[in-house]
Write a protein that holds these residues in place. Structure first.
Motif, PDB file in Angstrom:
ATOM      1  N   PRO A  19       9.340   6.850   1.104  1.00 52.96           N
ATOM      2  CA  PRO A  19       8.232   5.892   0.992  1.00 52.96           C
ATOM      3  C   PRO A  19       7.219   6.338  -0.065  1.00 52.96           C
ATOM      4  CG  PRO A  19       7.849   7.384   2.828  1.00 52.96           C
ATOM      5  CD  PRO A  19       9.131   7.837   2.171  1.00 52.96           C
ATOM      6  N   ASP A  20       6.724   5.353  -0.835  1.00 51.54           N
ATOM      7  CA  ASP A  20       5.686   5.586  -1.827  1.00 51.54           C
ATOM      8  C   ASP A  20       4.737   4.390  -1.776  1.00 51.54           C
ATOM      9  OD1 ASP A  20       4.085   6.114  -3.967  1.00 51.54           O
ATOM     10  OD2 ASP A  20       5.700   6.484  -5.398  1.00 51.54           O
ATOM     11  N   PHE A  21       3.859   4.403  -0.787  1.00 48.47           N
ATOM     12  CA  PHE A  21       2.968   3.272  -0.559  1.00 48.47           C
ATOM     13  C   PHE A  21       1.916   3.144  -1.654  1.00 48.47           C
ATOM     14  CE2 PHE A  21       4.549   4.317   3.716  1.00 48.47           C
ATOM     15  CZ  PHE A  21       5.084   3.089   4.067  1.00 48.47           C
ATOM     16  N   GLY A  22       1.523   4.265  -2.251  1.00 49.10           N
ATOM     17  CA  GLY A  22       0.524   4.220  -3.319  1.00 49.10           C
ATOM     18  C   GLY A  22       1.014   3.434  -4.522  1.00 49.10           C
ATOM     19  N   THR A  23       2.241   3.753  -4.983  1.00 51.80           N
ATOM     20  CA  THR A  23       2.812   3.041  -6.130  1.00 51.80           C
ATOM     21  C   THR A  23       3.111   1.586  -5.782  1.00 51.80           C
ATOM     22  OG1 THR A  23       3.786   5.107  -6.942  1.00 51.80           O
ATOM     23  CG2 THR A  23       4.685   3.053  -7.826  1.00 51.80           C
ATOM     24  N   ALA A  24       3.592   1.346  -4.561  1.00 50.67           N
ATOM     25  CA  ALA A  24       3.870  -0.035  -4.124  1.00 50.67           C
ATOM     26  C   ALA A  24       2.592  -0.869  -4.148  1.00 50.67           C
ATOM     27  CB  ALA A  24       4.472  -0.029  -2.725  1.00 50.67           C
ATOM     28  N   PHE A  25       1.490  -0.285  -3.695  1.00 47.55           N
ATOM     29  CA  PHE A  25       0.198  -0.989  -3.696  1.00 47.55           C
ATOM     30  C   PHE A  25      -0.252  -1.279  -5.130  1.00 47.55           C
ATOM     31  CE2 PHE A  25      -4.456  -0.531  -4.089  1.00 47.55           C
ATOM     32  CZ  PHE A  25      -4.849  -1.659  -3.378  1.00 47.55           C
ATOM     33  N   ILE A  26      -0.115  -0.291  -6.015  1.00 46.94           N
ATOM     34  CA  ILE A  26      -0.523  -0.466  -7.410  1.00 46.94           C
ATOM     35  C   ILE A  26       0.281  -1.587  -8.074  1.00 46.94           C
ATOM     36  CG2 ILE A  26      -0.448   0.629  -9.699  1.00 46.94           C
ATOM     37  CD1 ILE A  26      -1.214   3.253  -8.293  1.00 46.94           C
ATOM     38  N   ILE A  27       1.596  -1.596  -7.858  1.00 42.99           N
ATOM     39  CA  ILE A  27       2.446  -2.633  -8.441  1.00 42.99           C
ATOM     40  C   ILE A  27       2.089  -4.008  -7.884  1.00 42.99           C
ATOM     41  CG2 ILE A  27       4.828  -3.515  -8.450  1.00 42.99           C
ATOM     42  CD1 ILE A  27       5.778  -0.689  -8.922  1.00 42.99           C
ATOM     43  N   PHE A  28       1.781  -4.069  -6.599  1.00 41.55           N
ATOM     44  CA  PHE A  28       1.388  -5.344  -5.990  1.00 41.55           C
ATOM     45  C   PHE A  28       0.107  -5.881  -6.626  1.00 41.55           C
ATOM     46  CE2 PHE A  28      -1.004  -7.776  -2.823  1.00 41.55           C
ATOM     47  CZ  PHE A  28      -0.080  -8.759  -2.511  1.00 41.55           C
ATOM     48  N   THR A  30      -2.198  17.841 -10.323  1.00 41.99           N
ATOM     49  CA  THR A  30      -1.690  16.469 -10.221  1.00 41.99           C
ATOM     50  C   THR A  30      -2.756  15.543  -9.651  1.00 41.99           C
ATOM     51  OG1 THR A  30      -0.679  17.018  -8.081  1.00 41.99           O
ATOM     52  CG2 THR A  30       0.715  17.207 -10.030  1.00 41.99           C
ATOM     53  N   ASP A  31      -2.747  15.353  -8.322  1.00 41.70           N
ATOM     54  CA  ASP A  31      -3.653  14.387  -7.694  1.00 41.70           C
ATOM     55  C   ASP A  31      -5.124  14.753  -7.861  1.00 41.70           C
ATOM     56  OD1 ASP A  31      -1.141  13.776  -6.869  1.00 41.70           O
ATOM     57  OD2 ASP A  31      -1.518  13.957  -4.729  1.00 41.70           O
ATOM     58  N   PHE A  32      -5.433  16.066  -7.858  1.00 38.79           N
ATOM     59  CA  PHE A  32      -6.833  16.498  -7.814  1.00 38.79           C
ATOM     60  C   PHE A  32      -7.299  17.148  -9.113  1.00 38.79           C
ATOM     61  CE2 PHE A  32      -5.866  15.859  -3.414  1.00 38.79           C
ATOM     62  CZ  PHE A  32      -7.066  15.477  -2.842  1.00 38.79           C
ATOM     63  N   ILE A  33      -6.703  16.750 -10.220  1.00 40.43           N
ATOM     64  CA  ILE A  33      -7.093  17.373 -11.486  1.00 40.43           C
ATOM     65  C   ILE A  33      -8.534  17.031 -11.871  1.00 40.43           C
ATOM     66  CG2 ILE A  33      -6.297  15.528 -13.044  1.00 40.43           C
ATOM     67  CD1 ILE A  33      -5.162  17.882 -14.812  1.00 40.43           C
ATOM     68  N   MET A  34      -9.006  15.854 -11.461  1.00 39.62           N
ATOM     69  CA  MET A  34     -10.398  15.499 -11.777  1.00 39.62           C
ATOM     70  C   MET A  34     -11.384  16.398 -11.045  1.00 39.62           C
ATOM     71  SD  MET A  34     -12.386  13.676 -13.620  1.00 39.62           S
ATOM     72  CE  MET A  34     -12.221  11.961 -14.101  1.00 39.62           C
ATOM     73  N   GLY A  77      -9.248   8.564  -4.054  1.00 41.47           N
ATOM     74  CA  GLY A  77      -8.671   9.523  -3.125  1.00 41.47           C
ATOM     75  C   GLY A  77      -9.391  10.851  -3.136  1.00 41.47           C
ATOM     76  N   LEU A  78      -9.700  11.392  -4.301  1.00 38.47           N
ATOM     77  CA  LEU A  78     -10.309  12.726  -4.365  1.00 38.47           C
ATOM     78  C   LEU A  78     -11.806  12.711  -4.042  1.00 38.47           C
ATOM     79  CD1 LEU A  78     -12.060  13.469  -7.235  1.00 38.47           C
ATOM     80  CD2 LEU A  78      -9.803  13.065  -8.191  1.00 38.47           C
ATOM     81  N   GLY A 121      -1.486  10.252  -3.436  1.00 41.04           N
ATOM     82  CA  GLY A 121      -0.580  10.985  -4.321  1.00 41.04           C
ATOM     83  C   GLY A 121      -0.392  10.338  -5.675  1.00 41.04           C
ATOM     84  N   VAL A 122      -1.312   9.478  -6.076  1.00 37.56           N
ATOM     85  CA  VAL A 122      -1.239   8.805  -7.375  1.00 37.56           C
ATOM     86  C   VAL A 122      -1.948   9.656  -8.424  1.00 37.56           C
ATOM     87  CG1 VAL A 122      -1.999   6.777  -8.680  1.00 37.56           C
ATOM     88  CG2 VAL A 122      -1.071   6.506  -6.373  1.00 37.56           C
TER      89      VAL A 122
END
Length: 403
Positions: free
Chosen positions: A168-177, A278-282, A341-342, A350-351
Motif C-alpha cells: 500500500p502507498d496511500f500517500g502517492t494514491a492521494f497525490i495522484i487523485f 528522505t521524508d524529513f530532509i526539510m 507531515g514533518l 512517506g512522500v
C-alpha cells in the motif's frame, strides 16, 4: 534546421524556470549528503557519500531526461499511439510490482535491479497527467454539453489509484487523485454535469463500502495504521514509538532558529530522524540553515509551481494547458504533503520533497516532467513572439482550459 529558426527556439525557453529547477536540485544534492552521511555509515555500514553518489547519478540521468523532453515537441504525447501505450502500461506495471516487486517499509512498490530500484507509482503520476490531458483536450467540444465522455477516464484514474493504494502507498494514491481531479475540473467539462457524476460516484462508493471494508478491514484498520494516526494526533504521548520522528522534527526546526547551526552540523540526523535524507530532509535544512534555508527552498518551489500555472494560462493549446496544470499541481501537492507531515499538519505519509529529498525515481520523474513544462513554455512563447504576435492580445479569449 535553419539557424535563425534554431536561435528563435533557444530564445523561447523559460530560463528562469530551468535555473530554479537545477538550483533546487543541486541544493538538494548537497543536503542529501549532509543529511545521510551518518545514516550511511551507522545504519547501512557504507561510505558516508553512499546516498550522495546514488542521488548524483539520478540527477545526471534526470538531466538527460530533461534535455530529451525539453526538445521533443510535447504535442507528440497527445497522439493516439502514445495515449494507448500509457493506458495499458500504467496498470500492467502497477499490477506486476504488486506480484513480483520488492518490499520495503511494509510496501511492495519497487522493481529492484541490482542496487537500483524503480518505483512505477512515481512514473504513473506523469503518465496519468499525460493521458488525462490528452483525453480531455481531444474531447473538449463534447465536454461542454455532456459529461458522459469523461466517465471512462475518471473510472480509469480511480482504478490506478486503487492499484497504488493496494501496495500500500496511500500517500502517492492521494497525490495522484488530487492531480487528476485538478485536471478534470480545469478541463472544458460542464461543471453542472460533473457535479451530478460526482454524486453518482459517491453513491457507488457507498454501495461498495461494505464489500471493501469486509475484504480490507484488517489492512485499513490495522493496529500499526491506527497507532500512526494516534502518534500524529498525540505525538508527545507516544514519544518512544509513533511520535518519535515528528517530535524530533520539531526539535530540529526549533534548534535551527533563524540562521541555523551551520551546514553539516545537525544533531537530529544522528539517529533521531531515521528518514533524515528522505521524508524529513526539510527538518535537517531547518536545523542546519535555519529559516533562511527553509525560505530558500519554499521560494524556489513556489516559483516553479506559479511559473507552471502562469504557463498554463498563457498556452493557447488545451493539451499544453492541462499538461502544465497537472505537472504544477503534482509539484505543489507533493510539497504540501511532505511539509505537512514533518510539521504535524497532516499524518506522515512517506512522500518526498520535490527536487530536494533523496529518491532516484522521484528525481528522474520530476526532471522529465519539468522538461515537458519547458517544452510547452518554448512553444507558447515562440507562438506568441514569432508566429502570431497578434495573439498576445487574444490568447485569453481563445484559452479553453480555464473556462
Amino acid at each position: 534546421m535553419d539557424k535563425q529558426l534554431f536561435k528563435k527556439i533557444i530564445k523561447s525557453y523559460d530560463y528562469p524556470l530551468i535555473i530554479a529547477v537545477f538550483l533546487l536540485s543541486l541544493f538538494g544534492l548537497i543536503m542529501v549528503y549532509s543529511a545521510s552521511m551518518i545514516t550511511a555509515v551507522v545504519r547501512y555500514h557504507t561510505a558516508s557519500d553512499y546516498f550522495f553518489q546514488k542521488q548524483k547519478w539520478a540527477l545526471i540521468l534526470g538531466t538527460i531526461a530533461f534535455l530529451v523532453t525539453a526538445f521533443v515537441p510535447y504535442k507528440i504525447y497527445a497522439t493516439k499511439k502514445v495515449l494507448q501505450f500509457i493506458f495499458f502500461a500504467l496498470p500492467i506495471s502497477l499490477i506486476l510490482v504488486i506480484l513480483i516487486g520488492y518490499t520495503a517499509n511494509n510496501a511492495t512498490s519497487w522493481f529492484k535491479i541490482g542496487s537500483f530500484g524503480i518505483q512505477p507509482a512515481e512514473f504513473a503520476k506523469l503518465g496519468l497527467i499525460v493521458y488525462l490531458s490528452g483525453v480531455f483536450a481531444n474531447k473538449q467540444k463534447k465536454l461542454h454539453h455532456s459529461a458522459k465522455d469523461a466517465l471512462f477516464p475518471i473510472y480509469y484514474m480511480l482504478f490506478i489509484c486503487i492499484l497504488i493504494a493496494a501496495q500500500p502507498d496511500f500517500g502517492t494514491a492521494f497525490i495522484i487523485f488530487v492531480i487528476a481531479s485538478t485536471i478534470i475540473v480545469c478541463s472544458a467539462i460542464s461543471k453542472k454535469l460533473l457535479f451530478k457524476q460526482i454524486l453518482f460516484l459517491l453513491f457507488l462508493c457507498l454501495l461498495a463500502s461494505p464489500f471493501v471494508l469486509s475484504v480490507w478491514w484488517d489492512e485499513i484498520f490495522s493496529e500499526e495504521r491506527l497507532s500512526r494516526i494516534d502518534g500524529f494526533l498525540h505525538p508527545f504521548e507516544h514519544a518512544e514509538d509513533e511520535g518519535f520522528q515528528l517530535i524530533n522534527s520539531y526539535f530540529a526546526i526549533a534548534n535551527g532558529g533563524l540562521k541555523g547551526l551551520g551546514l553539516g552540523q545537525s544533531i537530529q540526523k544522528y539517529g533521531y530522524l531515521p528518514e533524515a535524507h528522505t521524508d524529513f530532509i526539510m527538518a535537517v535544512i531547518a536545523e542546519e540553515l535555519g529559516l533562511f534555508g527553509v525560505m530558500f527552498v519554499l521560494l524556489l518551489l513556489s516559483f516553479i509551481v506559479l511559473r507552471g500555472l502562469l504557463l498554463a494560462r498563457k498556452c493557447q493549446d488545451a493539451f499544453g494547458s492541462l499538461l502544465a496544470i497537472g505537472i504544477s499541481t503534482m509539484i505543489a501537492i507533493q510539497s504540501f504533503v511532505n511539509l505537512g507531515g514533518l510539521t504535524g499538519l497532516i499524518p506522515i505519509t512517506g512522500v518526498t520533497l520535490p527536487f530536494v529529498s533523496y529518491g532516484g525515481s522521484s528525481l528522474v520523474l520530476l526532471m522529465l516532467s519539468v522538461g515537458v513544462l519547458a517544452n510547452i513554455s518554448m512553444f507558447a512563447k515562440y507562438e506568441l513572439t514569432y508566429k502570431r504576435p497578434s495573439a498576445r492580445k487574444n490568447f485569453q479569449k481563445n484559452h479553453v482550459s480555464f473556462h
